[in-house]
Design a protein around this motif. Structure first.
Motif, mmCIF file in Angstrom:
data_model
loop_
_atom_site.group_PDB
_atom_site.id
_atom_site.type_symbol
_atom_site.label_atom_id
_atom_site.label_comp_id
_atom_site.label_asym_id
_atom_site.label_seq_id
_atom_site.Cartn_x
_atom_site.Cartn_y
_atom_site.Cartn_z
ATOM 1 N N SER A 91 0.834 -1.196 0.000
ATOM 2 C CA SER A 91 0.000 0.000 0.000
ATOM 3 C C SER A 91 0.869 1.246 0.000
ATOM 4 C CB SER A 91 -0.905 0.022 1.236
ATOM 5 O OG SER A 91 -1.543 1.282 1.367
ATOM 6 N N GLU A 92 0.435 2.250 -0.735
ATOM 7 C CA GLU A 92 1.164 3.511 -0.765
ATOM 8 C C GLU A 92 1.252 4.135 0.630
ATOM 9 O OE1 GLU A 92 1.148 7.426 -3.604
ATOM 10 O OE2 GLU A 92 -0.700 6.930 -2.549
ATOM 11 N N GLU A 93 0.319 3.781 1.503
ATOM 12 C CA GLU A 93 0.275 4.363 2.840
ATOM 13 C C GLU A 93 1.188 3.648 3.839
ATOM 14 O OE1 GLU A 93 -1.291 7.175 3.548
ATOM 15 O OE2 GLU A 93 -1.939 7.287 1.451
ATOM 16 N N ASN A 94 1.756 2.521 3.449
ATOM 17 C CA ASN A 94 2.582 1.729 4.368
ATOM 18 C C ASN A 94 4.019 1.661 3.874
ATOM 19 O OD1 ASN A 94 -0.343 0.633 4.593
ATOM 20 N ND2 ASN A 94 0.644 -0.070 6.451
ATOM 21 N N GLU A 95 4.962 1.752 4.811
ATOM 22 C CA GLU A 95 6.377 1.745 4.433
ATOM 23 C C GLU A 95 6.805 0.399 3.873
ATOM 24 O OE1 GLU A 95 10.803 2.670 6.383
ATOM 25 O OE2 GLU A 95 8.977 2.862 7.598
ATOM 26 N N HIS A 96 6.292 -0.679 4.461
ATOM 27 C CA HIS A 96 6.715 -2.018 4.070
ATOM 28 C C HIS A 96 5.534 -2.817 3.515
ATOM 29 C CE1 HIS A 96 10.486 -1.177 6.059
ATOM 30 N NE2 HIS A 96 9.844 -0.899 7.194
#
Length: 343
Positions: A91-96
């Motif tokens: 997800s673009e919202e999650n770093e990993h």
């Protein structure tokens, strides 16, 4: 043929197009459709509920997260987790990457990359926003999925699409055999086929670019923008400038009416701003399947190597003839620079 065809009916009918699939891809697409309905409901209540504005946090891109960013992210992740057809989510919202640690998902065949709410800063002013999704066939063996399952070239996508939350909610997707659009009928709570066999005009009259960054654009991009603004009866110029600030909305309008969307590299951000995995690759597949063209100015987007989860890329995407004209001006700029260097 019924008077209308729901997304579920359409997916089942087209399942025969995938000899390697046994219904998993169809169920995965339906899971995305279910999450889209939930997000659509909340977006449409944005003026009535306390779900607008900043959440007080930032995502991995350093961008301020909106409350609906977080909500949409949670809903799509929940839908993909519970469906059991997905082994890993990016997800673009999650770093990993987000591995799906369940017995079912250990043998799941697909990896999903998603931008849960593109253009979310426009929510507060009631401007259309969207979701972008991309599906890849898993490369790793059964067990824990790995980052490489997502870091594939765009041409390896088995499906991609977007959901537009506007005057109506639309889901547009491709499985590599054309593009079809479905509009959500709130009366029955179903996405119904409304735009079968979508094709982008080869030539349009709209250009979409954030001209506020004009001073930082490469000379070839500046030249193309000037070309768009010059009077020419033969080519029906000047073109109209239309820039919404939600990539999904700009791409959808150009898909229907014809046009070009440009987000180039700049002096400040030479690699561009848009994410290759979450935005450029899925939308490039949709536009190519509709007869358009998508490049980074010199190379086809879907052929680009993917080395990082949040990798960025310039993009020129839309009506084929317009993209080719922009590429030609970039090539001319490159040739001029090379001559200057040799001199």
């Amino acid at each position: 043929m019924p008077e209308f065809q729901t997304l579920g009916q359409f997916i089942i009918e087209k399942q025969a197009d995938f000899p390697y699939a046994k219904g998993e891809l169809s169920r995965l697409l339906r899971d995305i459709g279910i999450a889209a309905k939930i997000v659509s409901r909340e977006v449409n209540k944005a003026g009535l509920m306390n779900i607008t504005g900043a959440a007080g946090t930032s995502n991995i891109q350093g961008e301020v997260q909106q409350k609906l960013d977080i909500y949409a992210n949670e809903q799509f992740i929940a839908a993909l987790r519970s469906g059991g057809e997905c082994c890993i989510i990016a997800s673009e919202e999650n770093e990993h990457i987000i591995p799906i640690n369940s017995l079912i998902s250990k043998t799941a065949k697909y990896a999903v990359a998603i931008d849960p709410l593109d253009g979310s800063s426009n929510i507060d002013v009631n401007v259309p926003v969207g979701t972008i999704f991309s599906i890849y066939r898993r490369l790793s063996r059964a067990g824990s999925a790995v980052l490489g399952d997502v870091l594939q070239k765009g041409k390896e996508q088995v499906a991609a699409g977007y959901i537009l939350y506007g005057s109506s909610t639309m889901l547009v997707y491709t499985t590599g055999k054309g593009v079809n659009g479905f509009t959500l009928d709130p009366a029955i709570g179903e996405f119904c086929l409304s735009h079968p066999g979508m094709q982008i005009p080869k030539q349009g009259s709209i250009y979409s670019v954030n001209e506020g960054n004009y001073v930082h654009f490469p000379q070839g991009v500046k030249q193309y923008i000037k070309y768009c603004q010059v009077n020419d009866d033969i080519s029906n110029r000047p073109y109209s400038s239309r820039y919404i600030g939600s990539m999904v909305a700009d791409i959808h309008r150009n898909l229907v009416k014809g046009g070009i969307f440009i987000y180039p590299g700049t002096a400040i951000a030479p690699h561009g701003k848009l994410r290759l995995v979450y935005e450029c690759n899925p939308l490039a597949l949709v536009i190519e399947q509709a007869g358009g063209r998508a490049t980074n100015g010199t190379e086809r987007i879907l052929d680009l190597e993917v080395s990082k989860l949040h990798q960025r890329s310039p993009i020129f995407i839309g009506s084929a003839e317009m993209v080719l004209a922009a590429e030609a001006m970039l090539a001319e700029e490159s040739l001029t620079l090379n001559r200057s260097y040799l001199d």
